[in-house]
Design a protein around this motif. Structure first.
Motif, PDB file in Angstrom:
ATOM      1  N   MET A  80       0.784  -1.561   0.574  1.00  0.00           N
ATOM      2  CA  MET A  80      -0.363   0.051   0.072  1.00  0.00           C
ATOM      3  C   MET A  80       1.058   1.226   0.234  1.00  0.00           C
ATOM      4  O   MET A  80       0.103   1.929  -0.433  1.00  0.00           O
ATOM      5  N   ILE A  81       2.515   1.529   0.565  1.00  0.00           N
ATOM      6  CA  ILE A  81       2.898   2.239   0.828  1.00  0.00           C
ATOM      7  C   ILE A  81       3.100   2.538  -0.196  1.00  0.00           C
ATOM      8  O   ILE A  81       3.488   3.479  -1.073  1.00  0.00           O
ATOM      9  N   THR A  82       3.753   1.523  -1.064  1.00  0.00           N
ATOM     10  CA  THR A  82       4.669   2.060  -2.603  1.00  0.00           C
ATOM     11  C   THR A  82       3.412   1.778  -3.682  1.00  0.00           C
ATOM     12  O   THR A  82       4.234   2.773  -4.490  1.00  0.00           O
ATOM     13  N   ASN A  83       2.641   1.501  -3.353  1.00  0.00           N
ATOM     14  CA  ASN A  83       1.584   1.537  -4.937  1.00  0.00           C
ATOM     15  C   ASN A  83       0.792   2.416  -4.631  1.00  0.00           C
ATOM     16  O   ASN A  83       0.024   3.184  -5.968  1.00  0.00           O
ATOM     17  N   PHE A  84       0.343   2.917  -3.677  1.00  0.00           N
ATOM     18  CA  PHE A  84      -0.613   3.660  -3.496  1.00  0.00           C
ATOM     19  C   PHE A  84       0.238   5.767  -3.189  1.00  0.00           C
ATOM     20  O   PHE A  84       0.232   6.583  -3.347  1.00  0.00           O
ATOM     21  N   PHE A  85       0.040   5.318  -1.246  1.00  0.00           N
ATOM     22  CA  PHE A  85       0.446   6.162  -0.782  1.00  0.00           C
ATOM     23  C   PHE A  85       2.330   6.999  -1.421  1.00  0.00           C
ATOM     24  O   PHE A  85       1.388   8.519  -1.663  1.00  0.00           O
ATOM     25  N   ILE A  86       3.118   6.731  -1.962  1.00  0.00           N
ATOM     26  CA  ILE A  86       4.518   7.513  -2.696  1.00  0.00           C
ATOM     27  C   ILE A  86       3.914   8.062  -3.706  1.00  0.00           C
ATOM     28  O   ILE A  86       4.426   8.753  -3.714  1.00  0.00           O
ATOM     29  N   PRO A  87       3.010   6.990  -4.168  1.00  0.00           N
ATOM     30  CA  PRO A  87       2.832   8.382  -6.151  1.00  0.00           C
ATOM     31  C   PRO A  87       1.860   8.700  -5.287  1.00  0.00           C
ATOM     32  O   PRO A  87       2.273  10.474  -5.914  1.00  0.00           O
ATOM     33  N   GLU A  88       0.938   9.466  -4.586  1.00  0.00           N
ATOM     34  CA  GLU A  88      -0.284  10.415  -4.081  1.00  0.00           C
ATOM     35  C   GLU A  88       0.761  11.311  -3.346  1.00  0.00           C
ATOM     36  O   GLU A  88       1.109  12.537  -3.469  1.00  0.00           O
ATOM     37  N   LEU A  89       1.850  11.222  -2.449  1.00  0.00           N
ATOM     38  CA  LEU A  89       2.842  12.483  -1.968  1.00  0.00           C
ATOM     39  C   LEU A  89       3.466  13.357  -3.341  1.00  0.00           C
ATOM     40  O   LEU A  89       3.530  14.011  -3.478  1.00  0.00           O
ATOM     41  N   ASN A  90       3.577  12.301  -4.560  1.00  0.00           N
ATOM     42  CA  ASN A  90       4.439  12.920  -5.731  1.00  0.00           C
ATOM     43  C   ASN A  90       3.606  13.988  -5.969  1.00  0.00           C
ATOM     44  O   ASN A  90       3.500  15.327  -6.911  1.00  0.00           O
ATOM     45  N   ASN A  91       1.889  14.536  -5.629  1.00  0.00           N
ATOM     46  CA  ASN A  91       1.533  14.983  -6.343  1.00  0.00           C
ATOM     47  C   ASN A  91       1.377  17.231  -5.157  1.00  0.00           C
ATOM     48  O   ASN A  91       0.709  16.851  -5.138  1.00  0.00           O
ATOM     49  N   HIS A  92       1.874  16.972  -3.931  1.00  0.00           N
ATOM     50  CA  HIS A  92       2.191  17.226  -3.016  1.00  0.00           C
ATOM     51  C   HIS A  92       4.048  17.743  -2.628  1.00  0.00           C
ATOM     52  O   HIS A  92       4.474  16.992  -3.016  1.00  0.00           O
ATOM     53  N   ASP A  93       3.956  18.733  -1.916  1.00  0.00           N
ATOM     54  CA  ASP A  93       5.185  18.953  -1.620  1.00  0.00           C
ATOM     55  C   ASP A  93       5.735  18.283  -0.979  1.00  0.00           C
ATOM     56  O   ASP A  93       5.223  18.690   0.741  1.00  0.00           O
ATOM     57  N   VAL A  94       6.092  17.472  -0.365  1.00  0.00           N
ATOM     58  CA  VAL A  94       6.643  16.721   0.714  1.00  0.00           C
ATOM     59  C   VAL A  94       8.115  17.474   1.831  1.00  0.00           C
ATOM     60  O   VAL A  94       8.243  16.737   3.005  1.00  0.00           O
ATOM     61  N   GLN A  95       8.591  18.250   1.024  1.00  0.00           N
ATOM     62  CA  GLN A  95       9.474  18.462   1.210  1.00  0.00           C
ATOM     63  C   GLN A  95       9.567  19.228   2.981  1.00  0.00           C
ATOM     64  O   GLN A  95       9.863  19.683   3.933  1.00  0.00           O
ATOM     65  N   GLU A  96       7.956  20.071   2.853  1.00  0.00           N
ATOM     66  CA  GLU A  96       7.385  20.959   3.992  1.00  0.00           C
ATOM     67  C   GLU A  96       6.089  19.177   5.207  1.00  0.00           C
ATOM     68  O   GLU A  96       6.431  20.115   5.982  1.00  0.00           O
ATOM     69  N   LEU A  97       6.457  18.517   4.925  1.00  0.00           N
ATOM     70  CA  LEU A  97       5.175  17.998   5.114  1.00  0.00           C
ATOM     71  C   LEU A  97       5.746  16.418   6.561  1.00  0.00           C
ATOM     72  O   LEU A  97       6.946  15.871   5.910  1.00  0.00           O
ATOM     73  N   TRP A  98       5.923  16.060   7.433  1.00  0.00           N
ATOM     74  CA  TRP A  98       6.163  15.678   8.503  1.00  0.00           C
ATOM     75  C   TRP A  98       5.133  13.813   8.612  1.00  0.00           C
ATOM     76  O   TRP A  98       3.894  13.713   8.241  1.00  0.00           O
ATOM     77  N   PHE A  99       5.938  13.289   8.886  1.00  0.00           N
ATOM     78  CA  PHE A  99       5.024  12.246   8.860  1.00  0.00           C
ATOM     79  C   PHE A  99       5.539  11.423  10.609  1.00  0.00           C
ATOM     80  O   PHE A  99       6.799  11.072  10.504  1.00  0.00           O
ATOM     81  N   GLN A 100       4.247  10.981  11.506  1.00  0.00           N
ATOM     82  CA  GLN A 100       4.286  10.471  12.238  1.00  0.00           C
ATOM     83  C   GLN A 100       3.450   9.159  12.180  1.00  0.00           C
ATOM     84  O   GLN A 100       2.565   9.381  11.957  1.00  0.00           O
ATOM     85  N   GLN A 101       4.248   8.123  12.822  1.00  0.00           N
ATOM     86  CA  GLN A 101       3.329   7.024  12.516  1.00  0.00           C
ATOM     87  C   GLN A 101       3.781   6.538  14.264  1.00  0.00           C
ATOM     88  O   GLN A 101       4.494   7.101  14.515  1.00  0.00           O
ATOM     89  N   ASP A 102       2.193   5.250  14.152  1.00  0.00           N
ATOM     90  CA  ASP A 102       2.763   5.307  15.374  1.00  0.00           C
ATOM     91  C   ASP A 102       3.414   3.640  15.801  1.00  0.00           C
ATOM     92  O   ASP A 102       4.217   3.561  14.992  1.00  0.00           O
ATOM     93  N   GLY A 103       3.552   2.785  16.504  1.00  0.00           N
ATOM     94  CA  GLY A 103       4.247   2.174  17.308  1.00  0.00           C
ATOM     95  C   GLY A 103       4.168   0.434  17.395  1.00  0.00           C
ATOM     96  O   GLY A 103       4.526  -0.577  17.744  1.00  0.00           O
ATOM     97  N   ALA A 104       3.036   0.645  16.667  1.00  0.00           N
ATOM     98  CA  ALA A 104       2.905  -1.035  15.638  1.00  0.00           C
ATOM     99  C   ALA A 104       3.475  -1.728  15.770  1.00  0.00           C
ATOM    100  O   ALA A 104       4.608  -1.398  14.606  1.00  0.00           O
ATOM    101  N   THR A 105       3.782  -3.091  15.662  1.00  0.00           N
ATOM    102  CA  THR A 105       4.703  -3.459  15.182  1.00  0.00           C
ATOM    103  C   THR A 105       5.286  -3.787  14.082  1.00  0.00           C
ATOM    104  O   THR A 105       6.385  -3.158  13.068  1.00  0.00           O
ATOM    105  N   TYR A 106       4.566  -4.272  12.680  1.00  0.00           N
ATOM    106  CA  TYR A 106       4.099  -4.204  11.847  1.00  0.00           C
ATOM    107  C   TYR A 106       4.212  -2.809  11.064  1.00  0.00           C
ATOM    108  O   TYR A 106       4.425  -3.261   9.700  1.00  0.00           O
TER     109      TYR A 106
END
Length: 71
Positions: free
Chosen positions: A1-27
């Motif tokens: 999902m990250i490779t096929n959807f999330f990363i390509p969708e980010l290409n439509n936005h300026d990720v230089q100013e974007l922070w990503f917060q991830q929870d602590g789930a093991t997977y």
């Protein structure tokens, strides 16, 4: 999902100013996932194994409270 959807969708936005917060789930913290997110977000990754450590669990301290309070 990250490779096929999330990363390509980010290409439509300026990720230089974007922070990503991830929870602590093991997977969510598999080495391949963390490496991909580090490549994408650099030092703007809040995660258990990322450049900005996930803050300690506390009933009165959320990750955003912890992180935004330092700004």
């Amino acid at each position: 999902m990250i490779t096929n959807f999330f990363i390509p969708e980010l290409n439509n936005h300026d990720v230089q100013e974007l922070w990503f917060q991830q929870d602590g789930a093991t997977y969510h913290t598999a080495r391949a996932t963390i490496d991909l997110l580090k490549d994408t977000f650099g030092d703007r990754l809040i995660s258990r194994f990322g450049p900005v450590n996930w803050p300690p669990r506390s009933c009165d301290l959320t990750p955003l409270d912890y992180f935004c309070g330092d700004m």
